[in-house]
Design a protein around this motif. Structure first.
Motif, PDB file in Angstrom:
ATOM      1  N   ASN A 170      42.229 -33.235   0.062  1.00 49.60           N
ATOM      2  CA  ASN A 170      41.150 -32.309   0.357  1.00 49.60           C
ATOM      3  C   ASN A 170      39.829 -33.058   0.460  1.00 49.60           C
ATOM      4  O   ASN A 170      39.575 -33.992  -0.298  1.00 49.60           O
ATOM      5  N   GLN A 171      39.000 -32.657   1.396  1.00 49.87           N
ATOM      6  CA  GLN A 171      37.685 -33.254   1.504  1.00 49.87           C
ATOM      7  C   GLN A 171      36.863 -32.919   0.258  1.00 49.87           C
ATOM      8  O   GLN A 171      37.002 -31.855  -0.334  1.00 49.87           O
ATOM      9  N   PHE A 172      36.007 -33.850  -0.137  1.00 50.76           N
ATOM     10  CA  PHE A 172      35.167 -33.611  -1.295  1.00 50.76           C
ATOM     11  C   PHE A 172      34.043 -32.650  -0.925  1.00 50.76           C
ATOM     12  O   PHE A 172      33.444 -32.755   0.144  1.00 50.76           O
ATOM     13  N   SER A 173      33.755 -31.733  -1.836  1.00 53.74           N
ATOM     14  CA  SER A 173      32.618 -30.839  -1.660  1.00 53.74           C
ATOM     15  C   SER A 173      31.336 -31.570  -2.045  1.00 53.74           C
ATOM     16  O   SER A 173      31.363 -32.659  -2.615  1.00 53.74           O
ATOM     17  N   GLY A 174      30.201 -30.935  -1.749  1.00 54.90           N
ATOM     18  CA  GLY A 174      28.925 -31.527  -2.112  1.00 54.90           C
ATOM     19  C   GLY A 174      28.781 -31.738  -3.604  1.00 54.90           C
ATOM     20  O   GLY A 174      28.255 -32.762  -4.053  1.00 54.90           O
ATOM     21  N   THR A 175      29.254 -30.779  -4.408  1.00 49.99           N
ATOM     22  CA  THR A 175      29.136 -30.937  -5.855  1.00 49.99           C
ATOM     23  C   THR A 175      30.078 -32.018  -6.382  1.00 49.99           C
ATOM     24  O   THR A 175      29.747 -32.730  -7.335  1.00 49.99           O
ATOM     25  N   GLN A 176      31.242 -32.181  -5.760  1.00 55.71           N
ATOM     26  CA  GLN A 176      32.135 -33.268  -6.161  1.00 55.71           C
ATOM     27  C   GLN A 176      31.500 -34.624  -5.903  1.00 55.71           C
ATOM     28  O   GLN A 176      31.615 -35.542  -6.721  1.00 55.71           O
ATOM     29  N   ARG A 216      32.655 -28.893 -14.193  1.00 54.58           N
ATOM     30  CA  ARG A 216      33.594 -28.325 -13.228  1.00 54.58           C
ATOM     31  C   ARG A 216      34.538 -29.385 -12.666  1.00 54.58           C
ATOM     32  O   ARG A 216      35.726 -29.120 -12.459  1.00 54.58           O
ATOM     33  N   HIS A 217      34.028 -30.593 -12.450  1.00 56.43           N
ATOM     34  CA  HIS A 217      34.804 -31.588 -11.712  1.00 56.43           C
ATOM     35  C   HIS A 217      35.398 -32.697 -12.581  1.00 56.43           C
ATOM     36  O   HIS A 217      36.005 -33.635 -12.047  1.00 56.43           O
TER      37      HIS A 217
END
Length: 286
Positions: A170-176, A216-217
């Motif tokens: 999965n592509q990383f989100s901005g928060t990740q 969260r991460h």
């Protein structure tokens, strides 16, 4: 694994169970590329913990701490290491975004599909080549040129597989990405900066938002817990040098004084720094 620390070669190769990383963290002075060939183990770098499984790749470019625990009886890896100077030299023509990608994605587990299995077999061929060229102490006439050509060609191959890795993850989100950047900063700067507010300011976000993102991460870890874990690993590594005192370690790691460091270490490890040092085999440095 001793070759990670004491060699004049720019690249070394070995096959090992990482048993020498079991009792305490060691500093990986050189860059290191690992292919897990069998068994399982846990690798702790201070700020991060990785579960090592077969067909897993790990890449740490320089300066990481490492402690390997919970090794299964059949755990084995293939490794080659390279000096920071060589890496800087061979990456000059390579787009820096690929280096950034590798630092953000230091691990990759191969999947059962044909493409990923083919890439795994190709990685083993690279390890075979490293073994052929760099597994002994012979220094042929063209060794330096061989090292440069091998490492540059290898990294070009790795960067050529990035699309495959993106396609299967999965592509990383901005928060990740913010969480990963925070962890990278901690690994590089925790020695000097122990407080969460510094990292929040550098990331241009509030402490509250940083806490929420990291929680969260990182499976429920706080920024402070990650900073403290990195500091504990740094202290353990420093304690293995019997030529320096706890007071000197406190100065090196930017603690107010020796007693503050001792209280911090006891709170996290359960014993004093000197008790920890005496419970491990001392490694004298000259």
């Amino acid at each position: 694994m001793d070759s990670i620390h004491s060699t004049t070669a720019q690249i070394t190769y070995s096959e090992t169970d990482l048993s020498n990383l079991e009792d305490y963290p060691l500093r990986m002075r050189n860059g290191i590329y690992i292919a897990v060939t069998s068994g399982t183990a846990t690798l702790n770098t201070g700020a991060e913990t990785y579960r090592l499984v077969p067909q897993m790749e790990l890449s740490f470019m320089t300066g990481s701490l490492g402690q390997c625990t919970d090794r299964s009886h059949d755990f084995s890896v293939r490794i080659f290491t390279y000096t920071p100077e060589l890496f800087a030299k061979i990456t000059l023509p390579i787009d820096h975004k690929y280096i950034e990608y590798n630092e953000t994605h230091p691990t990759y587990i191969h999947t059962p599909d044909h493409r990923s299995q083919r890439t795994w077999q190709e990685l083993l061929l690279w390890m075979d080549m490293a073994k052929m060229l760099f597994a002994n102490d012979n220094y042929p006439k063209f060794r330096e040129l061989q090292e440069e050509n091998f490492l540059q060609s290898f990294w070009m191959w790795v960067f050529g597989t990035i699309q495959e890795r993106i396609d299967t993850q999965n592509q990383f989100s901005g928060t990740q990405l913010i969480a990963h950047r925070f962890i990278r900063m901690v690994k590089a700067e925790a020695v000097m900066h122990h407080n969460v507010d510094y990292y929040a300011a550098m990331l241009n976000i509030s402490q509250r938002y940083l806490n929420r993102i990291v929680w969260r991460h990182t499976h429920g870890r706080t920024p402070k817990q990650i900073i403290d874990a990195q500091l504990v690993a740094e202290i353990k590594e420093q304690l293995m040098d019997s030529t320096i005192t706890v007071t000197q370690i406190a100065e090196r790691l930017n603690f107010p004084d020796q007693s503050y460091l001792s209280r911090f270490f006891r709170r996290h490890v359960g014993i004093s720094p000197l008790q920890y040092r005496s419970s491990r085999s001392l490694h004298w440095k000259f």
